[in-house]
Design a protein around this motif. Structure first.
Motif, PDB file in Angstrom:
ATOM      1  N   GLY A 133     135.736  67.417   8.628  1.00  0.00           N
ATOM      2  CA  GLY A 133     135.032  66.507   9.509  1.00  0.00           C
ATOM      3  C   GLY A 133     133.606  66.264   9.065  1.00  0.00           C
ATOM      4  O   GLY A 133     133.085  66.966   8.186  1.00  0.00           O
ATOM      5  N   ASP A 239     136.415  65.110  23.643  1.00  0.00           N
ATOM      6  CA  ASP A 239     137.311  66.118  23.070  1.00  0.00           C
ATOM      7  C   ASP A 239     137.383  65.991  21.549  1.00  0.00           C
ATOM      8  O   ASP A 239     137.524  66.991  20.841  1.00  0.00           O
ATOM      9  N   GLU A 240     137.325  64.747  21.086  1.00  0.00           N
ATOM     10  CA  GLU A 240     137.326  64.457  19.654  1.00  0.00           C
ATOM     11  C   GLU A 240     136.483  63.212  19.433  1.00  0.00           C
ATOM     12  O   GLU A 240     136.193  62.461  20.368  1.00  0.00           O
ATOM     13  N   PHE A 242     135.775  60.173  15.973  1.00  0.00           N
ATOM     14  CA  PHE A 242     136.075  59.818  14.582  1.00  0.00           C
ATOM     15  C   PHE A 242     135.488  58.458  14.262  1.00  0.00           C
ATOM     16  O   PHE A 242     135.001  57.734  15.148  1.00  0.00           O
ATOM     17  N   PRO A 252     137.377  62.325  10.935  1.00  0.00           N
ATOM     18  CA  PRO A 252     136.937  63.043  12.134  1.00  0.00           C
ATOM     19  C   PRO A 252     135.437  63.302  12.142  1.00  0.00           C
ATOM     20  O   PRO A 252     134.833  63.578  11.106  1.00  0.00           O
ATOM     21  N   VAL A 254     132.787  65.880  13.836  1.00  0.00           N
ATOM     22  CA  VAL A 254     132.845  67.194  14.487  1.00  0.00           C
ATOM     23  C   VAL A 254     131.524  67.621  15.099  1.00  0.00           C
ATOM     24  O   VAL A 254     131.456  68.640  15.790  1.00  0.00           O
ATOM     25  N   GLY A 262     134.094  68.751  20.908  1.00  0.00           N
ATOM     26  CA  GLY A 262     135.300  69.527  21.191  1.00  0.00           C
ATOM     27  C   GLY A 262     135.192  70.924  20.625  1.00  0.00           C
ATOM     28  O   GLY A 262     134.231  71.650  20.887  1.00  0.00           O
ATOM     29  N   PRO A 266     138.157  69.131  13.188  1.00  0.00           N
ATOM     30  CA  PRO A 266     138.979  67.928  13.352  1.00  0.00           C
ATOM     31  C   PRO A 266     140.090  68.167  14.367  1.00  0.00           C
ATOM     32  O   PRO A 266     140.787  69.189  14.320  1.00  0.00           O
ATOM     33  N   GLY A 267     140.252  67.230  15.285  1.00  0.00           N
ATOM     34  CA  GLY A 267     141.242  67.374  16.339  1.00  0.00           C
ATOM     35  C   GLY A 267     142.585  66.767  15.968  1.00  0.00           C
ATOM     36  O   GLY A 267     142.706  66.043  14.977  1.00  0.00           O
ATOM     37  N   ALA A 270     142.845  62.501  15.914  1.00  0.00           N
ATOM     38  CA  ALA A 270     142.225  61.868  14.748  1.00  0.00           C
ATOM     39  C   ALA A 270     142.986  62.211  13.474  1.00  0.00           C
ATOM     40  O   ALA A 270     143.206  61.344  12.616  1.00  0.00           O
ATOM     41  N   SER A 271     143.410  63.458  13.352  1.00  0.00           N
ATOM     42  CA  SER A 271     144.150  63.870  12.152  1.00  0.00           C
ATOM     43  C   SER A 271     145.474  63.130  12.037  1.00  0.00           C
ATOM     44  O   SER A 271     145.877  62.691  10.953  1.00  0.00           O
TER      45      SER A 271
END
Length: 286
Positions: A133, A239-240, A242, A252, A254, A262, A266-267, A270-271
């Motif tokens: 991220g 929470d995320e 990007f 992402p 971060v 979050g 990386p959540g 997004a991943s």
């Protein structure tokens, strides 16, 4: 190998390509550009970039110097000539020059300047940054009001990149009236309770080609999408987060202003979006 570029009808070694010192792109930032990604030797979202280019030219009352098929062939020839497997093709069109400096546009019929070059980026789709991220800072948005036109007026975004670098970060998110507009060269997103939130289209942001594709893929995957302005406070509580762009795909975020987003890693949303975008874009590449 000497890089081959395209300039006004000719394929040339880069050190032989020359334009007038009176070119309005140089003097007035009177030009537009596009950047198209190459993966596996093929072009991603070319039709989308060509359509946005036409819109940018129209908004600035500039003539289009080449048709869709001609531009596609130029892109493909540059990929071949420079042996590009993964990378980028930069295209720039300016209003040209009539031989002197003037605020008024050149006389009708003055030829535009059309220039393209490649950048080789091996492993573009497997960037290590996507695994860890990126970190961003927030800065005031001090750009002109027509950010929907992809012009070569990139001084403030460049300054923003340097502000981020000085702060030990990767990029900057620009803030206007308390709300995030976009990154210096990308569109910005947050995720809250599974919902993807990104600013609605308007003059305030660039109408990203990758943005459009990612949102389409997200909806096809039954993800909830909300297009509206969001505040910096919302981003810090997300929470995320990007970004999307032609070169970063889905990247992402971060950390924002030193605050972890979050979990600080990386959540899953997004991943997953990055995987979907790369897979689907490869299938449709030309």
């Amino acid at each position: 190998m000497t890089r081959i570029v395209y300039l006004n009808g000719d394929y040339l070694p880069e050190n032989e390509a020359k334009i007038s010192i009176f070119d309005r792109g140089f003097l007035m930032a009177d030009g537009v550009y596009e950047v198209t990604t190459v993966l596996g030797g093929k072009l991603l979202d070319f039709a989308g970039h060509a359509k946005r280019l036409e819109r940018s030219l129209s908004e600035l009352e500039m003539d289009k110097p080449a048709g869709f098929d001609d531009l596609l062939e130029i892109h493909r020839e540059l990929v071949r000539a420079n042996d590009i497997e993964d990378g980028l093709i930069y295209l720039q069109i300016t209003r040209g020059s009539d031989g002197d400096r003037d605020f008024a546009y050149p006389a009708a019929g003055t030829p535009a300047t059309l220039m393209l070059f490649t950048q080789s980026k091996p492993g573009l789709a497997t960037s290590p940054a996507a695994q860890k991220g990126i970190k961003v800072i927030s800065i005031p948005d001090q750009r002109w009001g027509r950010r929907d036109i992809k012009t070569v007026q990139l001084l403030y975004p460049s300054m923003g990149k340097m502000m981020a670098k000085t702060a030990g970060c990767d990029d900057a998110w620009m803030i206007e009236d308390g709300h995030v507009t976009e990154g210096t060269s990308n569109n910005a997103y947050i995720i809250k309770n599974g919902r993807i939130i990104t600013r609605h289209l308007g003059n305030e942001i660039l109408h990203g080609i990758t943005r459009a594709a990612v949102l389409r893929f997200a909806r096809e995957a039954q993800m909830e999408v909300e297009e509206r302005a969001f505040t910096l406070a919302e981003a810090l509580a997300a929470d995320e987060a990007f970004i999307t762009s032609a070169s970063a795909f889905v990247m992402p975020v971060v950390e924002i202003d030193g605050v972890a987003v979050g979990s600080g890693a990386p959540g899953p949303v997004a991943s997953r979006l990055r995987e979907i975008y790369i897979d689907e874009s490869r299938k449709a590449a030309v």
